[in-house]
Design an enzyme around this catalytic site. Structure first.
Site, PDB file in Angstrom:
ATOM      1  N   SER A 209       0.805  -1.217   0.000  1.00  0.00           N
ATOM      2  CA  SER A 209       0.000   0.000   0.000  1.00  0.00           C
ATOM      3  C   SER A 209       0.840   1.270   0.000  1.00  0.00           C
ATOM      4  O   SER A 209       0.288   2.362  -0.149  1.00  0.00           O
ATOM      5  CB  SER A 209      -0.935   0.001   1.217  1.00  0.00           C
ATOM      6  OG  SER A 209      -1.846  -1.081   1.162  1.00  0.00           O
TER       7      SER A 209
ATOM      8  N   ARG B  15     -37.480 -22.686  -2.755  1.00  0.00           N
ATOM      9  CA  ARG B  15     -37.075 -23.826  -1.933  1.00  0.00           C
ATOM     10  C   ARG B  15     -38.014 -23.977  -0.730  1.00  0.00           C
ATOM     11  O   ARG B  15     -38.321 -22.995  -0.054  1.00  0.00           O
ATOM     12  CB  ARG B  15     -35.635 -23.597  -1.447  1.00  0.00           C
ATOM     13  CG  ARG B  15     -35.109 -24.650  -0.499  1.00  0.00           C
ATOM     14  CD  ARG B  15     -34.713 -25.915  -1.221  1.00  0.00           C
ATOM     15  NE  ARG B  15     -33.908 -26.771  -0.354  1.00  0.00           N
ATOM     16  CZ  ARG B  15     -33.535 -27.996  -0.675  1.00  0.00           C
ATOM     17  NH1 ARG B  15     -33.886 -28.500  -1.848  1.00  0.00           N
ATOM     18  NH2 ARG B  15     -32.805 -28.725   0.152  1.00  0.00           N
TER      19      ARG B  15
ATOM     20  N   GLU C 154      -7.397  -1.261  -5.513  1.00  0.00           N
ATOM     21  CA  GLU C 154      -7.537   0.202  -5.469  1.00  0.00           C
ATOM     22  C   GLU C 154      -7.376   0.747  -4.053  1.00  0.00           C
ATOM     23  O   GLU C 154      -8.043   1.698  -3.656  1.00  0.00           O
ATOM     24  CB  GLU C 154      -8.902   0.652  -6.042  1.00  0.00           C
ATOM     25  CG  GLU C 154      -9.274   0.063  -7.380  1.00  0.00           C
ATOM     26  CD  GLU C 154      -8.438   0.584  -8.524  1.00  0.00           C
ATOM     27  OE1 GLU C 154      -7.247   0.859  -8.317  1.00  0.00           O
ATOM     28  OE2 GLU C 154      -8.970   0.687  -9.635  1.00  0.00           O
TER      29      GLU C 154
END
Length: 380
Positions: A133, A268, A363
């Site tokens: 980073s 379901r 990002e």
């Protein structure tokens, strides 16, 4: 599930309808096959470019769509709800076009019609194996030699490493720290630019990422984007926009997981009762739906700040943090709603869950987003 959207123009509604049609007809049907083969859908991305979806937030004079960011992000969301790989490719390519579109020379901007039209696919080379980073500590170096820069070093986690036609290379042309970093625009076929073997990733199998080695690669000096020493600022401004792109990808992925879980729970039955009618399941779905709606609202609020020329960096960090954490929670809960069926590849929710994890990392990790937000609070 139909999303009730408030759009700025009628044209935006038509654009989202076109996006939905393409995503349903051209992307969703090929997703499972490409994921199984780990095959990047280059022709599908080229199709998105020819449909005008790769240059949406850029000016029409350069071949872009001239659309507000809030519209572009909703296009990304729709793409991600059908296939995250396609949406991520659009987001990364849009990020890769930013340096030239924002500060590129007149000569460099002549490339924009092919970039924004999808004929040239881009990659963004910022991260490094040891840097993590700490982008300001990058060590890839570009040394001026006559009419070129000679680039040496290694970049990591590069999306489109093997498929891109051009690379934005952030390299050190000066001293230590952010002030010594510049941005270069390089053709992918430049000698000395060597993509390495693809990484074995948890998800996004159809979008291989790799390290790229730069071994004496000569990049023409007129491919310097902006001035020397301004590269770090270019990178950070691009990432503010890119974080909103990833936030919208997360919203689309979470919406897909929610929709699949709701449909399953309606059909379901257990003990003679639909799953959705059990309070434990119904409340889980209610929380999932609320989180997705909140993530969408936070992301679009940040986009509107950007569109109005207001500061939005902190709000982009909030949106990226919340939306990607939401995607992780919602996809995990979708697997739980399906029970054992959620754990097998016959149903897409297990893929959604694997894909959600990477959105918390790219990002800027979500820990970095918290740093950005907390620093803004400390400044007052």
């Amino acid at each position: 599930m139909t999303i009730d959207r408030i759009l700025p123009t009628e044209e935006a509604g038509d654009l989202l309808a076109l996006t939905t049609e393409i995503a349903d007809q051209e992307l969703a049907p090929i997703a499972a096959d490409h994921e199984a083969r780990r095959a990047f859908p280059r022709e599908a991305i080229r199709l998105l470019g020819r449909a005008g979806l790769l240059g949406l937030p850029y000016p029409e004079e350069y071949g872009g769509g001239g659309q507000p960011y809030e519209v572009y992000l909703q296009v990304l969301e729709i793409l991600a709800s059908r296939w995250l790989v396609a949406a991520e490719a659009v987001s990364v390519h849009t990020l890769a076009c930013y340096p030239v579109a924002s500060v590129g020379s007149e000569q460099q901007r002549k490339l924009l019609p092919d970039m924004l039209g999808g004929e040239l696919l881009g990659a963004y080379c910022l991260s490094e194996p040891q840097g993590g980073s700490d982008a300001a500590a990058l060590t890839t170096r570009a040394v001026r030699d006559g009419d070129a820069y000679v680039v040496d070093g290694t970049k990591a986690w590069i999306t489109h490493a093997h498929d891109a036609d051009f690379f934005n290379i952030f390299a050190r042309t000066g001293g230590p720290g952010p002030g010594g970093i510049s941005c270069l625009l390089a053709d992918a076929n430049t000698p000395g630019i060597v993509p390495q073997a693809p990484e074995r990733t948890m998800g996004l199998h159809a979008s291989p990422i790799s390290q790229i080695a730069f071994d004496g690669a000569r990049v023409p000096a007129d491919r310097l984007v902006g001035d020397e020493g301004t590269g770090f600022g270019i990178a950070m401004r691009a990432l503010d926009s890119g974080r909103l792109g990833i936030a919208s990808c997360a919203v689309g992925l979470a919406q897909a997981a929610l929709d699949y879980a709701v449909d399953y729970a309606r059909e379901r039955e257990q003990f003679g009762t639909r799953l959705v009618d059990f309070q434990g399941v119904g409340f889980m779905l209610a929380d999932m739906a609320t989180q997705v709606t909140a993530a969408r609202a936070l992301t679009l609020a940040a986009a509107r700040l950007r569109d109005h020329g207001r500061p939005y960096s902190t709000e982009a960090a909030k949106a990226k943090l919340f939306a990607t954490d939401t995607a992780m929670r919602v996809t995990t809960d979708a697997v739980q709603v399906l029970g054992g069926y959620g754990y097998v590849a016959d149903h897409p929710v297990e893929r959604y869950m694997r894909e959600a994890k990477v959105l918390q990392i790219v990002e800027g990790t979500n820990q970095i987003q918290r740093v950005v937000i907390s620093r803004s609070l400390a400044r007052g």
